[in-house]
Write a protein that holds these residues in place. Sequence first.
Motif, PDB file in Angstrom:
ATOM      1  N   ASP A  12       0.856  -1.181   0.000  1.00  0.00           N
ATOM      2  CA  ASP A  12       0.000   0.000   0.000  1.00  0.00           C
ATOM      3  C   ASP A  12       0.892   1.231   0.000  1.00  0.00           C
ATOM      4  OD1 ASP A  12      -2.098   1.721   0.125  1.00  0.00           O
ATOM      5  OD2 ASP A  12      -2.549   1.354   2.246  1.00  0.00           O
ATOM      6  N   ALA A  13       0.734   2.061  -1.011  1.00  0.00           N
ATOM      7  CA  ALA A  13       1.589   3.238  -1.157  1.00  0.00           C
ATOM      8  C   ALA A  13       1.384   4.221  -0.017  1.00  0.00           C
ATOM      9  CB  ALA A  13       1.320   3.922  -2.490  1.00  0.00           C
ATOM     10  N   ALA A  14       0.218   4.227   0.578  1.00  0.00           N
ATOM     11  CA  ALA A  14      -0.043   5.167   1.669  1.00  0.00           C
ATOM     12  C   ALA A  14       0.696   4.780   2.942  1.00  0.00           C
ATOM     13  CB  ALA A  14      -1.535   5.236   1.938  1.00  0.00           C
ATOM     14  N   ASN A  15       1.093   3.517   3.062  1.00  0.00           N
ATOM     15  CA  ASN A  15       1.770   3.068   4.279  1.00  0.00           C
ATOM     16  C   ASN A  15       3.235   3.444   4.320  1.00  0.00           C
ATOM     17  OD1 ASN A  15      -0.528   1.952   5.298  1.00  0.00           O
ATOM     18  ND2 ASN A  15      -0.088  -0.104   4.543  1.00  0.00           N
ATOM     19  N   ASP A  16       3.826   3.777   3.190  1.00  0.00           N
ATOM     20  CA  ASP A  16       5.257   4.036   3.181  1.00  0.00           C
ATOM     21  C   ASP A  16       5.614   5.263   2.340  1.00  0.00           C
ATOM     22  OD1 ASP A  16       7.777   3.572   3.999  1.00  0.00           O
ATOM     23  OD2 ASP A  16       8.028   1.680   2.937  1.00  0.00           O
ATOM     24  N   PRO A  17       5.218   6.448   2.765  1.00  0.00           N
ATOM     25  CA  PRO A  17       5.509   7.644   1.966  1.00  0.00           C
ATOM     26  C   PRO A  17       6.997   7.998   1.959  1.00  0.00           C
ATOM     27  CG  PRO A  17       4.441   8.255   4.019  1.00  0.00           C
ATOM     28  CD  PRO A  17       4.412   6.763   3.939  1.00  0.00           C
ATOM     29  N   LEU A  18       7.716   7.658   3.009  1.00  0.00           N
ATOM     30  CA  LEU A  18       9.143   7.962   3.043  1.00  0.00           C
ATOM     31  C   LEU A  18       9.894   7.181   1.966  1.00  0.00           C
ATOM     32  CD1 LEU A  18      11.522   9.385   4.384  1.00  0.00           C
ATOM     33  CD2 LEU A  18      11.671   7.458   5.959  1.00  0.00           C
ATOM     34  N   ILE A  20       8.714   6.125  -0.825  1.00  0.00           N
ATOM     35  CA  ILE A  20       8.351   6.694  -2.118  1.00  0.00           C
ATOM     36  C   ILE A  20       9.151   7.960  -2.387  1.00  0.00           C
ATOM     37  CG2 ILE A  20       6.455   7.772  -3.405  1.00  0.00           C
ATOM     38  CD1 ILE A  20       4.594   5.789  -1.973  1.00  0.00           C
ATOM     39  N   ARG A  21       9.316   8.801  -1.378  1.00  0.00           N
ATOM     40  CA  ARG A  21      10.101  10.035  -1.550  1.00  0.00           C
ATOM     41  C   ARG A  21      11.564   9.718  -1.834  1.00  0.00           C
ATOM     42  NH1 ARG A  21       8.445  12.778   3.549  1.00  0.00           N
ATOM     43  NH2 ARG A  21      10.680  13.093   3.761  1.00  0.00           N
TER      44      ARG A  21
END
Length: 112
Positions: A12-18, A20-21
């Motif tokens: 889930d992309a929302a669980n790991d925003p760091l 992704i950045r």
Amino acid sequence: MNLFSRQPKIIDAANDPLAIRIAGKVIRWQDHVSMRMNKMVGNYSLRRQAGILAAIIAVFAGAMVASLILQRGRSAPITSGSYVSRHIGEASNGQPPGEDTVLKTDSLTHRK
């Protein structure tokens, strides 16, 4: 048999925003470096590009050959510990000093 069938992990992309950045910054950096290299090498003639490629291949091939020649017959030194057991059935470090009074036997020295 279900040995190799695993449940796919749902990311889930929302669980790991760091993450992704960080991945976005790495990709931007790679794009920037590749564009600069393309500009720099694109100004060279094809003959000079081939010469640069040949030089890079020669350096890496020379390093590989040198590492094979210099390491021939040598193994990495053992830095700590004893990896060979003193006797069958004992730990590598053996008995404490001064306690070697126990008769050591194994299947070859034990008489029936």
